[in-house]
Design a protein around this motif. Structure first.
Motif, PDB file in Angstrom:
ATOM      1  N   ASN A  65      23.685  23.273  29.974  1.00  0.00           N
ATOM      2  CA  ASN A  65      23.262  23.486  31.299  1.00  0.00           C
ATOM      3  C   ASN A  65      23.942  24.695  31.962  1.00  0.00           C
ATOM      4  N   LYS A  67      24.665  25.472  34.630  1.00  0.00           N
ATOM      5  CA  LYS A  67      25.525  25.095  35.709  1.00  0.00           C
ATOM      6  C   LYS A  67      26.905  24.550  35.331  1.00  0.00           C
ATOM      7  N   LYS A  68      27.134  24.421  34.260  1.00  0.00           N
ATOM      8  CA  LYS A  68      28.478  23.915  33.610  1.00  0.00           C
ATOM      9  C   LYS A  68      29.607  25.028  34.006  1.00  0.00           C
ATOM     10  N   LYS A 123      28.023  18.836  31.979  1.00  0.00           N
ATOM     11  CA  LYS A 123      26.558  18.501  32.663  1.00  0.00           C
ATOM     12  C   LYS A 123      25.371  18.433  31.906  1.00  0.00           C
TER      13      LYS A 123
END
Length: 148
Positions: A65, A67-68, A123
Motif C-alpha cells: 500500500n 500509504k503505509k 495497511k
C-alpha cells in the motif's frame, strides 16, 4: 486496488521465514510425543488452508500500500513480535514434550495473529483476506485434529 503497487516487501518475507523456521526444524527433527505427524481428518479444510497460505504469503511479499509508513515499532508491530515470541515458546514447550490445549492453540493462533497484525500495520488489506481464510482453516485443523 487503488493505492496498491506490486513491489517486493522484504519485511513480509522475513516474517514468513521467521514463522516457518520452527517448521523447518520440525520437518528435519521430530519432537518427542510428536502428535503433529498424525494423519489429518480435515483434508478439505487443509487444502483450502494451503491455497490461502500461498495467497497470504504472496500478498504480504509482493503487494504494498503506497500509504503505509516506513517500518518502525508501532503497537501493531509490537504485537507481531509478541505473537512470534509466544509462537516460538509454544514450539519450545512442544519439543519439551508438553502437548496440551494451550500449546496446540499457541502453535495454531500465534502465527496467524502475527501475520494479521503485520498486514494491518502495513495497511495491506488485500492480505487480510487470505490471512483470515488461512487463520480459520488453521484453527479448524488444530482443534479438530488435536483438541477434540
Amino acid at each position: 486496488m487503488k493505492g496498491y503497487k506490486l513491489r517486493f516487501e522484504i519485511w513480509g518475507l522475513l516474517l514468513f521465514l521467521a514463522i516457518m523456521m520452527p517448521n523447518f526444524i520440525w520437518f528435519a527433527v521430530p519432537a518427542p510425543n510428536d502428535i503433529l505427524r498424525a494423519d489429518t481428518v480435515t483434508g478439505g479444510v487443509d487444502a483450502i488452508a494451503s491455497v490461502s497460505q500461498v495467497l497470504m504469503v504472496a500478498a504480504l511479499c509482493v503487494i504494498a500500500n503506497e500509504k503505509k509508513d516506513a517500518i518502525r515499532i508501532t503497537p501493531l508491530i509490537a504485537a507481531v513480535l509478541i505473537c512470534c515470541l509466544l509462537y516460538f515458546a509454544s514450539w519450545i514447550a512442544y519439543y519439551a514434550g508438553i502437548v496440551n490445549v494451550a500449546v496446540i492453540l499457541g502453535l495454531t493462533l500465534f502465527p496467524c495473529l502475527a501475520f494479521m497484525f503485520f498486514a494491518i500495520d502495513r495497511k495491506n488489506m488485500i492480505a487480510v483476506i487470505p490471512i483470515s481464510v488461512f487463520s480459520i482453516c488453521h484453527l479448524i485443523y488444530g482443534v479438530v485434529n488435536f483438541i477434540i
